[in-house]
Motif scaffolding. Structure first.
Motif, short mmCIF file in Angstrom:
data_model
loop_
_atom_site.label_atom_id
_atom_site.label_comp_id
_atom_site.label_asym_id
_atom_site.label_seq_id
_atom_site.Cartn_x
_atom_site.Cartn_y
_atom_site.Cartn_z
N PHE A 1 -10.86 -5.57 -1.59
CA PHE A 1 -9.73 -5.51 -2.50
C PHE A 1 -9.04 -4.16 -2.38
O PHE A 1 -7.82 -4.07 -2.22
N ALA A 2 -9.82 -3.08 -2.44
CA ALA A 2 -9.25 -1.74 -2.36
C ALA A 2 -8.60 -1.49 -1.00
O ALA A 2 -7.53 -0.87 -0.92
N ARG A 3 -9.21 -1.99 0.04
CA ARG A 3 -8.63 -1.79 1.39
C ARG A 3 -7.31 -2.55 1.53
O ARG A 3 -6.39 -2.07 2.21
N ALA A 4 -7.21 -3.71 0.90
CA ALA A 4 -5.95 -4.46 0.94
C ALA A 4 -4.84 -3.66 0.26
O ALA A 4 -3.69 -3.65 0.71
N ILE A 5 -5.19 -2.98 -0.83
CA ILE A 5 -4.22 -2.12 -1.53
C ILE A 5 -3.79 -0.98 -0.62
O ILE A 5 -2.60 -0.69 -0.46
N ASN A 6 -4.78 -0.31 -0.01
CA ASN A 6 -4.46 0.82 0.88
C ASN A 6 -3.60 0.39 2.07
O ASN A 6 -2.68 1.12 2.47
N THR A 7 -3.90 -0.78 2.61
CA THR A 7 -3.12 -1.28 3.74
C THR A 7 -1.68 -1.51 3.34
O THR A 7 -0.75 -1.15 4.07
N LEU A 8 -1.49 -2.11 2.18
CA LEU A 8 -0.13 -2.35 1.70
C LEU A 8 0.62 -1.04 1.51
O LEU A 8 1.76 -0.88 1.96
N ILE A 9 -0.02 -0.09 0.85
CA ILE A 9 0.64 1.19 0.57
C ILE A 9 1.00 1.92 1.87
O ILE A 9 2.04 2.60 1.96
N SER A 10 0.16 1.75 2.88
CA SER A 10 0.43 2.44 4.16
C SER A 10 1.70 1.96 4.82
O SER A 10 2.25 2.64 5.70
N THR A 11 2.20 0.80 4.41
CA THR A 11 3.44 0.27 4.99
C THR A 11 4.68 0.65 4.19
O THR A 11 5.80 0.37 4.64
N LEU A 12 4.48 1.29 3.03
CA LEU A 12 5.61 1.62 2.16
C LEU A 12 6.33 2.86 2.65
O LEU A 12 5.70 3.77 3.20
N PRO A 13 7.63 2.94 2.44
CA PRO A 13 8.38 4.14 2.87
C PRO A 13 8.01 5.34 2.03
O PRO A 13 7.57 5.21 0.90
#
Length: 303
Positions: A291-303
């Motif tokens: 769950f936490a890694r999915a959050i981190n992955t999403l944030i890594s794609t944000l500008p």
């Protein structure tokens, strides 16, 4: 907001109840909201964009104990509040003191006082009922949303039978064991220390009014007091172009299917790396690191 909270009868759980909780080493932080004290965890760089982790019913920020370090280690400021009536926050003693709107006002004050912006919302259960409304009513302050086992009901849809059973139990059962409830809603068996931690905020039935109140506040009729405000929030979400990720579990009878519903209805969900995690209703207990890694992955794609 009015001054009603200042005349509420409330209790404050003794600090000793929280001594030496398993896997919960976080320093406490507090903010006053209209005469009540709200507790929150605040980990990671103080100047980083915040990840707001909102718990639901009948848990508290302890639910996110295995996720907070993973997201903080990735360089995010992780903020996990205890809703009023839960965790280390103050607890009005009358069920009538809790309403959907009052919880919304408390959370609005919370993000205002902490001056939170560029927020990534992470929410589950009642954390979604409050968090999704909060994002819809403050769209400029949120940059992404992650929902696991949550929804924003308007009372226009049929209520799952499992929820009706849960609501009646919460309101009428003389026995309301918080830790065991969370254990039943998880795939894995919680340890005695974990059960103690979930029970820690609630030394007696006097402390449980907020936990018992939540199920009856879910809009289940089109004319519910919160239905119109939730419909307005949906109008915003139906135009939401920012990233919207679902991380539902494969074993929750209450919110099953909600991920597909939101993916279809919310534009920002298109082409996101949605995941289905292993777990029951409390997927933070069953799949905290994925769950936490999915959050981190999403944030890594944000500008």
């Amino acid at each position: 907001m009015n001054n009603k909270a200042q005349v509420m009868d409330f209790v404050r759980t003794p600090d000793a109840r929280f001594d030496r909780l398993l896997d919960y080493p976080f320093d406490p932080h507090y903010v006053e909201l209209d005469g009540l004290r709200m507790h929150y965890v605040d980990e990671g760089p103080s100047d980083a964009n915040p990840v707001l982790m909102m718990h639901g019913e009948p848990s508290w920020s302890y639910l996110y104990r295995h996720m907070i370090p993973v997201c903080a280690a990735a360089g995010h400021r992780v903020i996990a509040p205890d809703l009023i009536g839960f965790g280390k926050s103050d607890k009005p003693t009358s069920i009538g003191d809790y309403s959907y709107q009052r919880h919304m006002e408390w959370m609005q004050l919370f993000i205002d006082k902490l001056e939170l912006n560029n927020i990534t919302l992470v929410c589950q259960d009642w954390g979604s009922l409050l968090g999704l409304r909060l994002a819809a009513e403050n769209p400029d302050r949120f940059r992404a949303i992650v929902v696991g086992n949550g929804m924003l009901p308007t009372g226009d849809q049929k209520t799952p039978p499992a929820f009706n059973l849960w609501k009646n139990f919460a309101l009428h059962s003389p026995w309301f064991p918080i830790g065991r409830i969370i254990n039943v809603g998880s795939f894995r068996k919680l340890s005695p220390d974990e059960l103690r931690a979930y029970d820690a905020p609630f030394p007696s039935k006097k402390y449980k009014a907020g936990a018992r109140a939540f199920p009856r506040l879910v809009p289940v009729r089109p004319d519910d007091p919160a239905s119109e405000a939730n419909r307005k929030a949906w109008h915003v979400l139906e135009c939401w172009e920012k990233p919207f990720l679902t991380t539902f579990s494969n074993g929750d009878p209450i919110t099953r299917g909600g991920d597909a519903y939101m993916q279809k209805r919310i534009p920002g969900a298109k082409d996101q790396p949605h995941v289905t995690l292993k777990g029951g209703h409390f997927l933070q207990e069953d799949s905290p690191v994925p769950f936490a890694r999915a959050i981190n992955t999403l944030i890594s794609t944000l500008p």
